[in-house]
Structure formats: C-alpha cells, structure tokens
Design a protein around this motif. Structure first.
Motif, mmCIF file in Angstrom:
data_model
loop_
_atom_site.group_PDB
_atom_site.id
_atom_site.type_symbol
_atom_site.label_atom_id
_atom_site.label_comp_id
_atom_site.label_asym_id
_atom_site.label_seq_id
_atom_site.Cartn_x
_atom_site.Cartn_y
_atom_site.Cartn_z
ATOM 1 N N LYS A 121 -0.145 1.982 96.057
ATOM 2 C CA LYS A 121 0.674 1.192 95.132
ATOM 3 C C LYS A 121 1.740 0.379 95.863
ATOM 4 O O LYS A 121 2.116 -0.710 95.421
ATOM 5 N N HIS A 122 2.235 0.917 97.005
ATOM 6 C CA HIS A 122 3.248 0.189 97.764
ATOM 7 C C HIS A 122 2.676 -1.125 98.302
ATOM 8 O O HIS A 122 3.365 -2.149 98.313
ATOM 9 N N THR A 123 1.433 -1.078 98.744
ATOM 10 C CA THR A 123 0.796 -2.287 99.262
ATOM 11 C C THR A 123 0.580 -3.299 98.144
ATOM 12 O O THR A 123 0.756 -4.509 98.351
ATOM 13 N N TRP A 124 0.194 -2.823 96.958
ATOM 14 C CA TRP A 124 0.008 -3.744 95.835
ATOM 15 C C TRP A 124 1.325 -4.419 95.463
ATOM 16 O O TRP A 124 1.346 -5.623 95.129
ATOM 17 N N ILE A 125 2.416 -3.665 95.513
ATOM 18 C CA ILE A 125 3.727 -4.264 95.253
ATOM 19 C C ILE A 125 4.035 -5.335 96.300
ATOM 20 O O ILE A 125 4.518 -6.430 95.981
ATOM 21 N N SER A 126 3.727 -5.008 97.574
ATOM 22 C CA SER A 126 3.939 -5.978 98.652
ATOM 23 C C SER A 126 3.105 -7.231 98.438
ATOM 24 O O SER A 126 3.571 -8.353 98.669
#
Length: 306
Positions: A121-126
């Motif tokens: 999810k952190h990568t999707w936010i990025s």
C-alpha cells in the motif's frame, strides 16, 4: 564510534558522492564530455584498479557466472549511456525528479513483473503522489515553455527502469556488494571499452585536461567503487529503510545546489516536481507509522511489567 554513528558517517559519504554524481554529470555535459566518453573511461579506470585486486585475492571465479554479466549490461553499460546522455538535454533538477525519484517506483514494478512480488500500500500511495506531481509539473512546464516532457526526461525515466531491474535482480541473486560492484565494473569494461575505442568518436580534447581527469577519477573510483561499499555498510548499521531514505535526499539537494553552482533555473514547475517526487520516494508516513508502533510496544512492555 558506535555502530549507529558509523552508519550515519557512511550515509554522509554516500550522499556526497550521489549528489556529486548529479552535479558532475551535468557539468561534464556542459564541458562537452560525451556519454560514451565518460562511460568508457570510467569503467576502464575501475577495471585497472579492481582486476589486479581480484587476481591477487584469487577471487575471479564468480566473473564467469551469468549473473555479473547480466547486471553489468543493465546497471553498468546501458544505465550509464542513457543517464549520461540525458544530462545533455535536461538540467540536474530533472535528474532528481525523473531518475532518482522514479527509481523506487520502477524497482517495485520490476519486482512485480519479474518475480510477482506484490506491491504494498505504501508503494501505491507513492505512485499516486508521483503521478500527480509529474502531471502538475508537466502542465506547468507546458504553460511556461510549450513543452511538457523532453528527450532528457525520457532518458532519465528509461535509466530509472534499467536501475530498477538491476536492483531487483541483484537482490534476487544475492550477490555480495563486492562481487556485484566488481562484476559490473569489470564486465562493463570488457564489453564496452573495446567498442568505444574502435567505433565511437572521442571528445578528449573538448574539455580541459584537468576537467576530463577529474570526471574520470570521480566517476571511476568514487561512484563505481566507494559509494557502493559505503552504502552497503550504512545499510548494515542503520537498516535498509533508514539508510535508503536519507541517501535518497542527496540528488534532490544536488538539484537545489545546481541553481547557484551551475546557473540552472528553478521554476515553480520544477519545485512541484521535486517536492512531489521527493515525498513519494522517501515515504515519510512510514516514519510516523514506525513511531506509533514503537510507542505501542513501549506501552505494552510497561503494562506487562506491572
């Protein structure tokens, strides 16, 4: 020094070199040093330093495996040619945005495509932050100059893709830092330097002799050898997240320094791109999450002790 202080010391060295890479590569382009000149001379010097060491240590068997060769073609020759070429068409700030800012995203995508590693999810936010930043930057640049996306930007993005694939393969194959660094440098020299000497035009007389020598020493020794080793040592002492987050700031700092040092423009569009890509690459919300988790663990330990 304590291990933590040693880690920050290695991070500082790595940041100076990575930031220096952005500035010196752009400066070399201004001096007329071509991408193939600096690529060929950089790996030729690294080869002359590393090969005698490997022979002395009798540590050459790993070179005959396919992994160092593939890594050299991706993270060595191909990456250097596209990255150095990009600096002839775009300023240092664009390198921080489209190259360094895009590397974490390209690495995550490469891991998913090559080895089906899920994107968290952190990568999707990025991804959302980076795409929004690039979109806003491109819109503002089009309003200012009539051009939203240049050749140099495309080459920087292509370089980020090569480096992302290189990083994923390096992690998957579990080569040591020394073998990865030496293998990339030596195979890049073996493959590219003869081709460069035989077929590519040379621009050795365009810059001043000391300018060319300084570029070769910095990129051949500090970038290829020293920065790789110091970065690995920093990760050992601080962890991959903390070391990687801090070091990622270096090219963005270099982009700011390029304004007074290289007289490069810093428009509103570039500022938006730098801020957005910086936030997306560093992922500062992870730090907040880690602090919350640490506080919860401390409170839990207090309750258990009572």
């Amino acid at each position: 020094m304590s291990p933590q202080k040693q880690g920050y010391f290695y991070v500082l060295i790595t940041m100076c070199i990575w930031g220096g890479f952005t500035l010196t590569a752009r400066l070399g382009a201004n001096w007329g040093i071509s991408a193939w000149d600096i690529t060929g001379l950089r790996f030729a010097l690294a080869f002359c330093i590393l090969m005698p060491i490997l022979i002395y240590k009798k540590d050459t068997a790993f070179l005959w495996k396919k992994e160092p060769f593939i890594l050299a073609m991706l993270g060595g020759v191909t990456y250097c040619l596209t990255a150095y070429s990009a600096f002839h068409y775009a300023p240092a700030a664009h390198a921080a945005i489209f190259l360094n800012g895009s590397i974490p995203l390209c690495t995550a995508i490469a891991a998913f495509v090559l080895f089906q590693q899920p994107i968290d999810k952190h990568t999707w936010i990025s991804v959302a932050i980076m795409v929004s930043a690039i979109g806003l930057m491109s819109f503002l640049m089009y309003q200012e100059t009539g051009v939203a996306f240049g050749l140099g930007d495309g080459l920087f993005l292509l370089s980020a893709i090569w480096w992302g694939i290189f990083t994923v393969l390096l992690k998957q194959w579990k080569l040591s830092a020394w073998h990865a660094m030496a293998g990339v440098a030596i195979w890049s020299a073996i493959i590219f330097v003869p081709i460069y000497l035989l077929f590519f035009p040379k621009h050795w007389s365009d810059p001043e002799p000391m300018q060319l020598i300084g570029q070769v020493i910095f990129h051949g020794i500090f970038v290829v050898i020293v920065a790789t080793l110091t970065y690995v040592e920093a990760i050992k002492r601080l962890g991959a997240f903390k070391a990687g987050s801090i070091v990622t700031l270096a090219p963005f700092i270099a982009a700011i320094l390029a304004v007074p040092l290289l007289n490069e423009p810093l428009s509103v569009a570039i500022v938006c791109g730098l801020v957005g890509m910086g936030i997306g690459a560093i992922q500062p919300w992870k730090w907040l999450g880690r602090k919350d988790s640490l506080q919860q663990r401390l409170e839990q330990q207090k309750r258990q002790s009572k």
